[in-house]
Design a protein around this motif. Structure first.
Motif, short mmCIF file in Angstrom:
data_model
loop_
_atom_site.label_atom_id
_atom_site.label_comp_id
_atom_site.label_asym_id
_atom_site.label_seq_id
_atom_site.Cartn_x
_atom_site.Cartn_y
_atom_site.Cartn_z
N PHE A 90 -3.65 85.84 43.57
CA PHE A 90 -3.51 86.14 41.91
C PHE A 90 -2.34 87.00 41.82
O PHE A 90 -1.30 86.84 40.77
CB PHE A 90 -4.71 86.94 41.62
N ARG A 91 -2.00 88.24 42.35
CA ARG A 91 -0.91 89.24 42.20
C ARG A 91 0.27 88.58 42.60
O ARG A 91 1.27 88.99 41.96
CB ARG A 91 -1.60 90.53 42.77
N ALA A 92 0.39 87.69 43.63
CA ALA A 92 1.69 87.17 43.76
C ALA A 92 2.28 86.15 42.83
O ALA A 92 3.33 85.98 42.72
CB ALA A 92 1.49 86.59 45.31
N MET A 93 1.38 85.55 42.20
CA MET A 93 1.73 84.49 41.45
C MET A 93 1.31 84.60 39.99
O MET A 93 2.36 84.19 39.14
CB MET A 93 0.89 83.15 41.84
N PHE A 94 0.41 85.32 39.57
CA PHE A 94 0.09 85.36 38.01
C PHE A 94 1.32 85.85 37.14
O PHE A 94 1.39 85.26 36.04
CB PHE A 94 -0.96 85.91 37.88
N GLY A 95 2.06 86.84 37.65
CA GLY A 95 3.02 87.38 36.71
C GLY A 95 4.22 86.36 36.70
O GLY A 95 5.04 86.50 35.65
N VAL A 96 4.62 85.39 37.36
CA VAL A 96 5.38 84.45 37.17
C VAL A 96 5.43 83.41 35.94
O VAL A 96 6.13 83.03 35.83
CB VAL A 96 5.35 83.72 38.44
N VAL A 118 1.09 72.27 41.45
CA VAL A 118 -0.04 73.11 41.56
C VAL A 118 -0.48 73.35 43.01
O VAL A 118 -0.84 74.42 43.50
CB VAL A 118 -0.92 72.57 40.75
N GLY A 119 -0.39 72.37 44.00
CA GLY A 119 -0.75 72.33 45.23
C GLY A 119 0.18 73.10 46.15
O GLY A 119 -0.26 73.87 47.10
N VAL A 120 1.35 73.40 45.67
CA VAL A 120 2.28 74.40 46.69
C VAL A 120 1.66 75.59 46.53
O VAL A 120 1.79 76.41 47.34
CB VAL A 120 3.69 74.11 45.85
N GLY A 121 1.43 76.23 45.17
CA GLY A 121 1.06 77.27 44.82
C GLY A 121 -0.36 77.75 45.69
O GLY A 121 -0.80 78.68 46.14
N LYS A 122 -1.22 76.77 45.48
CA LYS A 122 -2.53 76.81 46.21
C LYS A 122 -2.37 76.83 47.65
O LYS A 122 -3.10 78.05 48.30
CB LYS A 122 -3.51 75.66 46.15
N TRP A 123 -1.51 76.28 48.37
CA TRP A 123 -1.17 76.38 49.94
C TRP A 123 -0.56 77.77 50.06
O TRP A 123 -0.97 78.50 51.39
CB TRP A 123 -0.21 75.27 50.30
N SER A 124 0.51 78.15 49.51
CA SER A 124 1.17 79.49 49.93
C SER A 124 1.59 80.02 48.39
O SER A 124 2.47 79.27 47.82
CB SER A 124 2.52 79.20 50.50
N ALA A 125 0.98 81.09 48.06
CA ALA A 125 1.27 81.70 46.74
C ALA A 125 2.70 82.13 46.75
O ALA A 125 3.29 82.32 45.94
CB ALA A 125 0.47 83.18 46.67
N ASP A 126 3.38 82.91 47.75
CA ASP A 126 4.82 83.12 48.02
C ASP A 126 5.67 81.64 47.68
O ASP A 126 6.69 81.92 47.15
CB ASP A 126 4.89 83.91 49.21
N ARG A 127 5.35 80.64 48.31
CA ARG A 127 6.19 79.78 48.33
C ARG A 127 6.00 78.96 46.83
O ARG A 127 7.18 78.80 46.34
CB ARG A 127 5.62 78.63 49.33
N GLY A 128 4.86 79.00 46.08
CA GLY A 128 4.81 78.71 44.74
C GLY A 128 5.74 79.50 43.87
O GLY A 128 6.29 79.07 42.99
N ARG A 129 5.69 80.95 44.14
CA ARG A 129 6.29 81.48 43.31
C ARG A 129 7.92 81.39 43.62
O ARG A 129 8.59 81.40 42.72
CB ARG A 129 6.27 83.15 43.75
N GLU A 130 8.29 81.45 44.84
CA GLU A 130 9.79 80.95 45.05
C GLU A 130 10.24 79.72 44.60
O GLU A 130 11.26 79.65 43.80
CB GLU A 130 9.99 80.85 46.65
N ILE A 137 7.74 75.17 36.16
CA ILE A 137 7.65 76.49 36.57
C ILE A 137 6.46 77.10 36.45
O ILE A 137 5.69 77.51 37.58
CB ILE A 137 8.49 77.37 35.79
N VAL A 138 5.52 76.96 35.47
CA VAL A 138 4.04 77.18 35.41
C VAL A 138 3.32 76.48 36.29
O VAL A 138 2.43 76.86 37.06
CB VAL A 138 3.56 77.02 33.94
N PHE A 139 3.56 75.06 36.66
CA PHE A 139 2.78 74.59 37.64
C PHE A 139 2.63 74.89 38.90
O PHE A 139 1.68 75.05 39.47
CB PHE A 139 3.30 72.90 37.73
N TYR A 140 3.67 75.41 39.33
CA TYR A 140 3.94 76.06 40.89
C TYR A 140 2.90 77.28 40.91
O TYR A 140 2.33 77.45 42.10
CB TYR A 140 5.28 76.46 41.04
N VAL A 141 2.44 78.01 39.72
CA VAL A 141 1.63 79.14 39.89
C VAL A 141 0.33 79.10 39.15
O VAL A 141 -0.25 79.91 38.97
CB VAL A 141 2.47 80.32 39.36
#
Length: 872
Positions: free
Chosen positions: A667-673, A457-469, A513-517
């Protein structure tokens, strides 16, 4: 009086047994059993089904009509020729030896006034009662009237309502035959119906008793509101009673029966006293004990005695949870199919087995109990093909109840509301024991997994793009490894062991997968608070939730439109072998309409849904507008973020402006994932399906199955048993068909109480649900039970469905609004509706039955109201 004897065409009722269903029909078989049990059943005889067959053969000597009826049942056109069959029995020749045997039996009975009732060999069955489908006649006097009634009973096998009922229940015409039951008529002073389980709420510990004056036809025909009692089976106590205003009654008269007014002094007088209620209850329990299943019993009272004139199984009850050792007392089970997946359909048996194996593998990986021990999965039940989970222990502490209703991630608030209402009604018994604490559930492996979740979860908080990847990498690596390992499998045992040893990781991988975003799920709520605190309007955020990028489900919908555009450019229709369709299936062909059931074919196996959907867009010409609307929504979302940021800066809230912009862009970078989890889970199910079909093929070679796909109607333990499976599969396929006809409750208790909705879920003049996507739309209703029916949708229609999963997403591009029976703000249909800008309301109880096709309604996605417009 001398009893009738058994002949070729007639048999004494007292000698009929349960195993003579085909010979005597269901009604007669049940009454014969009741006589053997010592129950007070009026005497009589049965005109056997052989008499029906003889009359048919005499009047259809070449079998032409019989053959046409058999074929018509397969084609679904039997209604068109059923009138010929009725005419055959009403006006055809009556074999003399048959008529003589019937009249001789009537003579030996003493030529009394009789009740003549149909007793079909497809009647009073465990899955289909046929109540009211066939004809019965009361107050039949003399030989001529008796023979006329027999003919009319035979003919009623082919009346329109019976033909339709059989078709609905999948019962063909081949081997159908009609017995006719002839009994002494009880000239009832009062009569009624007694259910040995409460059909209103499903409770098996209650009896429901109806009673009114005169013969029972007024109650059965709905002509009178009867008195009613609810009785405890444990001690015979009356739990509820209602004395109705009974204004009419059925009496005998020359030539039949007649509906007359009830004498004034009896209209509001109770038909039964407490002693009579308890006497009937004792008879009911005796009947249920003999048959071993809940019974629907018709009774009559005359000259101080009760008589039971009919008994059939109660077929409308949902199956009971199985009691588990050490889990006694009142318990409550939640329907996971509906709550989590908005899935009204039953799982195939193998589909259930895979979910069970997933639970066992998760326990093996993260728990501390033996996953193979029978008591470990005490909470998991397959009831009517749906997966139910026993929630009782975790709800012993009433402090947890309020948290249920305050959960922003509630997938079906109607279920939650019904659950809390039930808990409050049964507070004393549920809270009388202590439930487990959180510490009792924790162990090192689970703790380590949860700590890993926090880090992800922290990965996505730190960087949305990285969380998505990272989410995408996790899904791709999981499926790549699964496919690689599956290619090395050869034997049946290797394939089964592979599924059992990997399915837990597939589900934990899906969670990861969900945790990251997952942090993005709170961003819109936080943004609303910022806007409100700075004097802005939180509703201005609505465009930001539309056309969210990186959603594989949304991309699938757009890909369908691109297929339509490409085919239109070539001026050709969609077909399964079209390159554009094949390209779509290469990416999305692993999906299907019931995503978690391994037993359901994928779109690659059966691409008809995709082909029909594309052709629907081509014929309507709406794909261009839908593509443009999505692009416009995407541009509007970006513009809204800039506008809201600039507004805050201009009003002196620069720090909050920066925070708001980051929340919205992340939100837009991660939520769809979040949709990737189910996307890859469905990929895994496709891998498992391929392996199971290979197992099925091996079992066909061994002679244990008839077809490879029959493997989905057994489980792994039965495969390993080595026993013959073909006959077993036939029985299980029939059970599955019956499960498909059932409407499953949201909750069911250990008493059988079935909860389909929470109290007060409607409103006068319309329906009410949970607002999940803003906007207001008026239009015609289209009720769809499966996405494959989507070719019936036209632009602007209001889709009414039980719920939706990703398979429905391409249909959203046509919708004017959406109404769902299940779901909440975060369920799939709600999220996609907001992305597409479709007004939507969830949790509208029984919407698919209360709203009619073509009805004009107004859907308000901001208030949750569904208004039925005048004149519709």
């Amino acid at each position: 009086m001398t009893k009738t004897t058994t002949g070729q065409y007639v048999q004494d009722l007292a000698s009929v047994e349960a195993n003579q269903l085909d010979r005597a029909g269901g009604k007669a078989a049940n009454l014969g059993e009741m006589l053997k049990a010592g129950l007070p059943v009026p005497g009589g005889f049965v005109v056997l089904t052989e008499a029906y067959r003889r009359c048919f053969a005499v009047n259809d000597p070449d079998g032409c009509l019989r053959g046409r009826l058999d074929q018509a049942a397969m084609d679904g056109t039997d209604g068109a020729i059923s009138s010929e069959a009725r005419d055959l029995f009403l006006n055809g020749a009556m074999p003399l030896e048959l008529e003589n045997e019937i009249l001789e039996a009537y003579k030996r009975l003493g030529r009394p006034v009789t009740a003549v009732r149909s007793s079909a060999n497809a009647e009073d069955l465990p899955g289909a009662s046929f109540a009211g489908q066939y004809s019965s006649f009361l107050n039949v006097r003399g030989e001529a009237e008796l023979m006329k009634a027999v003919r009319e009973c035979w003919a009623s096998l082919w009346n329109d309502r019976a033909v339709t009922y059989r078709r609905k229940h999948g019962i063909g015409n081949r081997d159908l035959a009609h017995g006719v039951l002839v009994q002494r008529l009880i000239p009832a002073e009062k009569s009624g119906i007694l259910f040995t389980a409460n059909p209103v709420n499903g409770r098996r510990d209650q009896l429901l008793l109806n009673a009114s004056w005169g013969l029972g036809e007024a109650i059965v025909g709905g002509e009178v509101t009867p008195d009613q009692w609810v009785v405890s089976k444990a001690d015979g106590a009356v739990l509820e009673s209602f004395v109705a205003r009974k204004e009419v009654m059925t009496i005998r008269e020359d030539g039949g029966i007649r509906l007359v007014s009830v004498p004034a002094e009896q209209i509001e007088t109770s038909t039964l006293d407490t002693g009579e209620v308890q006497a009937l209850a004792r008879l009911a329990l005796q009947a249920e004990g003999h048959f071993g299943t809940p019974q629907d019993i018709e009774w009559a009272f005359f000259a101080g005695e009760f008589h039971l004139v009919q008994s059939r199984p109660i077929t409308a009850l949902y199956p009971m949870p199985e009691p588990r050792p050490g889990r006694d007392g009142l318990r409550v089970h939640m329907n996971v199919n509906l709550y989590s997946q908005a899935m009204p359909e039953p799982f195939t048996p193998m589909g259930v087995d895979l979910i069970r194996e997933m639970a066992k593998d998760l326990i093996r990986r993260l728990g501390r109990k033996d996953p193979e021990a029978e008591e470990t999965l005490w909470w998991f039940q397959n009831i009517g093909g749906r997966i139910f989970v026993d929630l009782t222990e975790m709800l012993r502490d009433p402090r947890r109840w309020r948290r249920l209703t305050e959960n922003d991630n509630d997938k079906d608030p109607v279920t939650t509301r019904a659950l809390v209402q039930w808990l409050e009604r049964n507070r004393g018994e549920i809270t009388s024991r202590r439930g487990p604490t959180l510490l009792r559930c924790l162990n090192f492996r689970l703790f380590r997994y949860l700590m890993g979740a926090v880090l992800k979860v922290g990965v996505g908080k730190w960087s949305a793009d990285r969380g998505r990847e990272k989410a995408q990498e996790r899904g791709e690596s999981m499926i790549r490894r699964l496919r690689e390992d599956s290619r090395r499998l050869a034997t049946v045992e290797e394939r089964l062991a592979f599924i059992q040893s990997t399915i837990g990781e597939v589900f934990t991988g899906g969670f990861e997968i969900v945790f990251y975003v997952s942090a993005s799920s709170t961003y819109i709520k936080r943004a609303r608070k910022i806007l409100a605190a700075c004097g802005g309007d939180p509703s201005d955020l609505e465009p930001v939730e539309k056309a969210v990028p990186h959603s594989v489900t949304t991309e699938m919908g757009l890909a369908i439109l691109e297929v339509a555009r490409a085919l239109d450019a070539r001026a050709t229709k969609a077909a399964a072998d079209a390159p554009e369709v094949q390209e779509f299936l290469a990416r999305y062909g692993h999906r299907n309409s019931v995503e978690l059931d391994v037993g359901v074919p994928s779109w690659s196996e059966d691409p008809s849904y995709v082909v029909d959907l594309v052709n629907g867009y081509l014929e309507a010409g709406t794909y261009r507008e839908a593509l443009q609307r999505f692009e416009d929504a995407r541009s509007e979302a970006e513009a809204t973020i800039v506008r809201l940021r600039d507004n805050l800066v201009r009003s002196g809230h620069s720090r909050q402006a920066k925070k708001l912009e980051r929340l919205l862009r992340d939100f837009r970078a991660m939520f769809g994932v979040r949709e990737l989890s189910k996307f890859y889970l469905r990929h895994a199910m496709t891998v498992y399906r391929e392996q199971l079909l290979a197992v099925g093929a091996a079992l066909v070679t061994q002679g244990r199955l008839d077809r490879p796909e029959d493997v989905f109607f057994v489980d792994m333990a039965r495969i390993r048993s080595g026993e013959e499976l073909a006959s077993y599969v036939g029985r299980i396929r029939e059970e599955f068909r019956l499960d498909q006809l059932r409407t499953a409750p949201r909750l069911i208790t250990s008493t059988g109480e079935s909860l389909y909705a929470a109290a007060s879920d409607g409103e006068e003049g319309g329906l009410r649900g949970i607002p999940v996507s803003p906007g207001v739309h008026e239009g015609p209703v289209k009720v769809l039970l499966h996405p494959e029916e989507g070719d019936r949708l036209e632009k602007g229609d209001i889709l009414v469905a039980t719920g939706t999963n990703p398979a429905w997403t391409p249909l959203f591009l046509k919708l004017g609004a959406l109404i769902m029976e299940t779901g909440g703000p975060i369920s799939h249909g709600s999220v996609v509706a907001r992305e597409y800008g479709v007004p939507a309301v969830a949790g509208v109880v029984n919407a698919t039955s209360q709203l009619q096709e073509g009805q004009m309604v107004r859907v308000n996605g901001e208030t949750g109201s569904v208004e039925i417009l005048d004149g519709s």
